[in-house]
Enzyme design. Structure first.
Site, PDB file in Angstrom:
ATOM      1  N   ASN A 271       0.897  -1.357  -0.096  1.00  0.00           N
ATOM      2  CA  ASN A 271       0.025   0.136   0.075  1.00  0.00           C
ATOM      3  C   ASN A 271       1.042   1.226   0.035  1.00  0.00           C
ATOM      4  O   ASN A 271       1.770   1.352   0.845  1.00  0.00           O
ATOM      5  CB  ASN A 271      -0.930   0.032   1.193  1.00  0.00           C
ATOM      6  N   ASP A 298       9.489   3.169   3.402  1.00  0.00           N
ATOM      7  CA  ASP A 298       8.449   2.394   3.674  1.00  0.00           C
ATOM      8  C   ASP A 298       8.953   0.779   4.016  1.00  0.00           C
ATOM      9  O   ASP A 298       7.971   0.210   3.737  1.00  0.00           O
ATOM     10  CB  ASP A 298       7.310   2.407   2.603  1.00  0.00           C
TER      11      ASP A 298
END
Ligand SMILES: NC(=O)N[C@@H](CC(=O)O)C(=O)O
Ligand SMILES: [Zn+2]
EC number: 3.5.2.3
Length: 421
Positions: A271, A298
């Site tokens: 995501n 991330d």
């Protein structure tokens, strides 16, 4: 410990001798310095990641502050910002102080905790941002990452609250009503695979709303993991108007596309989802022209059972710390000034991490730096990663660049490509 980096190239400049002593860059020779033959090696200010998931407390089976710090140092990082979606959530002074303390104990990178915006990341009630800001962890970035702060009134109040101490709200931009059941990017490939799509507009609509809120409040907004060409255009316009907004892109969104979902291998589930070639190209241009300020990993480690299962059950997220610089090098080549800015100087500024992202040509600069050998090509072997998890999408890929050494305040955390402790 003092060091002499003999014949090192600072950001690609002609070879020089760089001395490190008493935790800083020194402009005069230091007696007894350990000599490192740095011929052919490039020195960069230590990399800074504004978006790392360290999983502790709560999911120590996937990563700990210690293993994540080791992965970071080996990737050339000297500071990482630890996301708040732990268990318990980092929404109190107690939890952010715990993470901060664990980072100090690991002693391999500066671990700067990010605080949650809302209690339990539930999006209902503002967390105690002030208590986290004034805690020993000195929190400046707040984020419900993993979830979007979808309520516009809460988002407005949070922006107003952090303005008082020049904090920043880092938004995971995802309009939840538009992504219900989403499994991948909405487009041609999702239609073919029969998977529910996450439309680009679910990201773009929140960014558009939030830049208007940030403009209205006069506060600082940071946009996590920008993934679409349309988001870039929203950001470009906002920046042109002088909105106080910064943005990050991940290495995977700079390289990989939604076509990779076709094999239903959940290692490619993330995501926001991998997008199209056109998006990848827009993100690359945006990083070059500064509309996107930083590369953030991330880094999202997941335990085997959460990743090696059927696509729709798998958790989203992929490893990033140990491959970020090689990916960026493979995409942009040896543009060292660009790399130093987007991976160290700008992220240090956004996170308020003084002492990181400094000028290595100046005596007295804190010796936070990394030494890279750009001539080496390496095959990514998941078994060799220091992370406790194995969910790298780059397994078997040949990538340029080897991190030879990393220094945190003048102490080696990595030497000869290996973690020192
Ligand atoms: N990126 C992801 O797919 N997952 C992240 C959360 C997030 O960054 O949104 C995670 O915590 O696993
Ligand atoms: Zn996120």
């Amino acid at each position: 410990m003092a060091y002499l980096l003999k014949g090192v190239s600072i950001l690609g400049a002609s070879p020089t001798d760089l001395y490190i002593a008493d935790g800083v860059i020194s402009d005069k020779p230091v007696d007894g310095a350990e000599v490192i033959d740095a011929a052919g090696l490039v020195a960069l200010p230590g990399l800074v990641d504004v978006h790392t998931h360290l999983r502790e407390p709560g999911r120590e089976d996937a990563e700990t502050v210690d293993t994540g710090s080791r992965a970071a140092a080996l990737g050339g990082y000297t500071a990482v910002c630890a996301m708040a979606n732990t268990s318990p959530v980092a929404d109190t002074a107690g939890v952010v102080e715990q993470v901060w303390r664990l980072g100090r104990e690991a002693g391999l990178v500066d671990v700067q905790p990010i605080g949650a915006v809302t209690v339990g990341l539930a999006g209902k009630q503002m967390a105690e941002l002030g208590a986290m800001a004034t805690s020993a962890a000195n929190v400046r970035i707040f984020s419900d990452d993993g979830f979007c702060v979808a309520d516009p009134k809460l988002m407005r109040r949070a922006l107003e609250y952090v303005k008082a101490f020049d904090g920043v709200i880092a938004q995971h931009a995802e309009e939840p009503r538009l992504t219900e059941g989403a499994q991948m990017h909405e487009g041609e490939v999702s239609t073919r695979l029969g998977l529910t799509g996450w439309p680009a507009v679910a990201e773009e609509a929140i960014i558009a709303r939030d830049v208007l809120l940030a403009e209205h409040v006069g506060s600082r907004l940071h946009v996590c993991h920008v993934s679409t060409a349309g988001s870039v255009e929203v950001l470009r316009q906002a920046k042109a108007r002088g909105v106080r907004v910064t943005a990050e892109v991940t290495p995977h969104h700079l390289l990989l596309t939604d076509e990779l979902a076709a094999g239903y291998d959940p290692v490619f589930k993330v995501n926001p989802p991998l997008r199209t070639r056109k998006d990848v190209e827009a993100l690359r241009r945006a990083l070059l022209d500064g509309v996107i300020d930083v590369v953030a990993t991330d880094h999202a480690p997941h335990a085997v059972q959460d990743k090696e299962c059927e696509w729709s059950y798998a958790r989203p997220g992929m490893l990033g710390l140990e491959t970020a610089l090689p990916i960026v090098l493979s995409v942009f080549g040896p543009q060292w000034d660009l790399i130093a800015d987007r991976m160290s100087i700008a992220p240090a500024r956004i996170a308020g991490l003084d002492g990181h992202g400094g000028d290595l040509t100046k005596a007295g600069t804190p010796a936070n730096l990394t030494l890279v050998d750009p001539s080496v090509q390496r095959v990514v072997d998941p078994a060799e990663l220091a992370s406790r998890s194995r969910n790298t999408p780059y397994a078997g890929m040949t990538l340029p660049g080897r991190i030879v050494a990393t220094f945190l305040r003048g102490e080696a955390t990595v030497l000869d490509g290996k973690a020192v402790k």
